[in-house]
Design a protein around this motif. Structure first.
Motif, PDB file in Angstrom:
ATOM      1  N   LYS A 197      -9.315  -3.970  -5.155  1.00 38.03           N
ATOM      2  CA  LYS A 197      -8.873  -5.326  -5.193  1.00 38.03           C
ATOM      3  C   LYS A 197      -7.439  -5.644  -5.137  1.00 38.03           C
ATOM      4  N   GLN A 198      -6.925  -4.690  -5.917  1.00 41.16           N
ATOM      5  CA  GLN A 198      -5.183  -4.781  -5.872  1.00 41.16           C
ATOM      6  C   GLN A 198      -4.842  -4.283  -4.427  1.00 41.16           C
ATOM      7  N   ILE A 199      -5.601  -3.153  -3.970  1.00 39.34           N
ATOM      8  CA  ILE A 199      -5.115  -3.013  -2.496  1.00 39.34           C
ATOM      9  C   ILE A 199      -5.271  -4.012  -1.281  1.00 39.34           C
ATOM     10  N   ILE A 200      -6.492  -4.659  -1.741  1.00 37.98           N
ATOM     11  CA  ILE A 200      -6.823  -5.834  -0.639  1.00 37.98           C
ATOM     12  C   ILE A 200      -5.803  -6.931  -0.851  1.00 37.98           C
ATOM     13  N   LEU A 252      -6.876  -2.763   7.105  1.00 36.66           N
ATOM     14  CA  LEU A 252      -7.705  -1.681   7.170  1.00 36.66           C
ATOM     15  C   LEU A 252      -7.992  -0.895   5.909  1.00 36.66           C
ATOM     16  N   LEU A 253      -9.412  -0.383   5.944  1.00 41.38           N
ATOM     17  CA  LEU A 253      -9.636   0.385   4.634  1.00 41.38           C
ATOM     18  C   LEU A 253     -10.879   1.412   5.041  1.00 41.38           C
ATOM     19  N   PRO A 254     -10.513   2.584   4.358  1.00 39.09           N
ATOM     20  CA  PRO A 254     -11.647   3.749   4.713  1.00 39.09           C
ATOM     21  C   PRO A 254     -13.092   3.382   4.121  1.00 39.09           C
ATOM     22  N   PRO A 312      -5.394   2.907   3.864  1.00 40.80           N
ATOM     23  CA  PRO A 312      -5.292   1.506   3.481  1.00 40.80           C
ATOM     24  C   PRO A 312      -4.223   0.967   4.011  1.00 40.80           C
ATOM     25  N   ALA A 313      -4.209  -0.083   4.916  1.00 42.72           N
ATOM     26  CA  ALA A 313      -3.136  -0.623   5.580  1.00 42.72           C
ATOM     27  C   ALA A 313      -3.442  -2.097   5.878  1.00 42.72           C
ATOM     28  N   SER A 314      -2.501  -2.572   6.643  1.00 48.63           N
ATOM     29  CA  SER A 314      -2.522  -3.871   7.346  1.00 48.63           C
ATOM     30  C   SER A 314      -2.282  -3.545   8.744  1.00 48.63           C
TER      31      SER A 314
END
Length: 445
Positions: A157-160, A145-147, A137-139
């Motif tokens: 949702k929190q990660i996004i 970016l997500l696996p 998880p990153a930008s």
């Protein structure tokens, strides 16, 4: 080359002072936007301040001198000089580091582009989500970016939301600037502390955006569950790349009071000090009117004949002994030493008589770069004086000295030491110079 090394040293000092100021004064404040602005601004000013130059004249009775490497004329004078100066070795080592850092940056960028090209892209609100099993998880600029992708999970949702804050605030552009700074200042360990500080501020800003919609306890638990190693690509903001404990503490910390914003005012004297130290030059002058000129205040004796130092050059303009920007030979000192080594020879008369010593030549570099007014300040005879005059008179034009940005006539001194090995000495030197002048000395700033 020397000017580049000096600039790098000064700019590096500015960067070091900047990051130390932030860590000691501002890093514990919760004014994250201001912290980000002050970090980026001071990084940019660290590049600019050493480029500036402002001169202030002070009354002084002394003359500054720049001591340059000694030039020796001996049996092997005709041999070509191939030894690198320490400045050249340092400069080439620096360039090697720049190349390594640049290649590392380029490879990282193309690796990211290759993985993005293989990922599955989808639109989410105003952002693009790239899904690939190798992602964490990153930008990355405008991408999240997500696996894997499951918008119904609360954790995702929190990660996004966290990564969308990075995208919205354009944090990747900050990191791009820092990567270029790391290429230039790769040798300075504090540039890596600067990057760490900026990444921390980015995470605090993104965390603040998430905790405005979700509980701090729930979000802190998610951070602990998703601890990852490494920080990914150069321009990437990972969801949980480092400093998890510090981020949780910062989320739980009360908001800094408005009166603590006065700490940011301390940046003004810090920048003023950097400006004064690295952009302002103190120009010693014999009087307030302008720089010292030859023969202005007293008569200068030259050589055993006590010749008066000339006040005017061949172009009718004044000759300066003290200048802001000293003249420079073509090719720098390496080129000058190369010229002397190829054109200076030990006179047969001096060699047969065993004459050694230092000849001091005085000459003028005119405003057009040509050399004139070549005279002997101190000689040793036996043809050595004539040899020294000949090689200086036939030298290629120099880059002229400058005062207030204008080319001027500048008087120079060049000691040339003639020395034989032990097998050729037949008697003591006739008129050797004292040890304290066995140097190339340029009178000027």
């Amino acid at each position: 080359m020397n000017a580049i090394l000096i600039y790098l040293a000064e700019a590096s000092c500015c960067v070091a002072i900047t990051v130390l100021f932030y860590r000691l004064v501002l890093s514990e404040l919760t004014f994250f936007t201001l912290n980000r602005v002050i970090l980026i601004s001071m990084l940019v000013l660290s590049f600019i301040i050493p480029m500036l130059s402002f001169n202030f004249g002070l009354i002084s009775t002394g003359i500054g001198e720049v001591v340059l490497p000694e030039f020796l004329v001996g049996n092997d004078v005709a041999e070509e000089v191939t030894v690198f100066t320490w400045q050249e070795v340092l400069f080439y080592a620096y360039l090697a580091g720049v190349v390594v850092m640049t290649v590392h940056l380029i490879l990282g960028f193309f690796t990211s582009q290759r993985l993005l090209g293989k990922s599955r892209l989808m639109q989410y609100q105003d952002y693009w989500i790239a899904v690939h099993p190798k992602f964490i998880p990153a930008s990355f600029f405008s991408y999240i970016l997500l696996p894997d992708y499951d918008p119904n999970r609360s954790e995702q949702k929190q990660i996004i939301l966290h990564e969308s804050m990075h995208v919205r605030l354009k944090h990747s552009w900050d990191l791009l600037m820092v990567q270029f700074a790391k290429i230039i200042f790769w040798f300075n360990p504090l540039i890596y502390l600067f990057e760490k500080s900026l990444r921390e501020v980015h995470e605090y800003q993104a965390d603040q955006g998430v905790t405005s919609s979700y509980s701090k306890k729930e979000y802190s638990g998610l951070l602990l569950q998703m601890i990852t190693g490494g920080q990914g690509w150069h321009f990437m903001n990972n969801f949980n790349q480092f400093q998890t404990k510090k981020r949780i503490i910062m989320m739980s910390k009360p908001q800094s009071q408005r009166k603590e914003m006065r700490r940011f005012l301390l940046a003004i004297p810090v920048l003023a000090a950097l400006f004064f130290v690295f952009s302002c030059e103190i120009t010693p002058e014999e009087d307030i009117e302008g720089p010292t000129m030859a023969g202005e205040s007293k008569e200068v004796k030259i050589g055993p004949a006590d010749l008066n130092a000339r006040k005017l050059a061949k172009d009718g303009q004044q000759i300066f002994d003290v200048v802001e920007d000293q003249p420079e030979p073509p090719g720098g000192m390496k080129g000058w030493n190369m010229y002397l080594s190829r054109n200076l020879s030990y006179p047969a008369e001096a060699r047969s008589m065993g004459v050694e010593g230092t000849v001091i030549v005085v000459f003028v570099v005119n405003s057009n770069g040509a050399i004139s007014d070549v005279e002997i300040l101190r000689g040793i005879g036996a043809g050595a004086d004539e040899e020294a005059i000949k090689v200086v008179e036939n030298a290629p034009d120099w880059i002229p000295g400058k005062q207030n940005g204008e080319a001027i006539n500048t008087r120079m001194r060049l000691p040339i030491r003639f020395k034989l090995d032990g097998s050729e000495k037949k008697e003591e030197p006739i008129a050797s110079a004292p040890n304290d002048v066995d140097k190339i000395v340029v009178v000027g700033y």
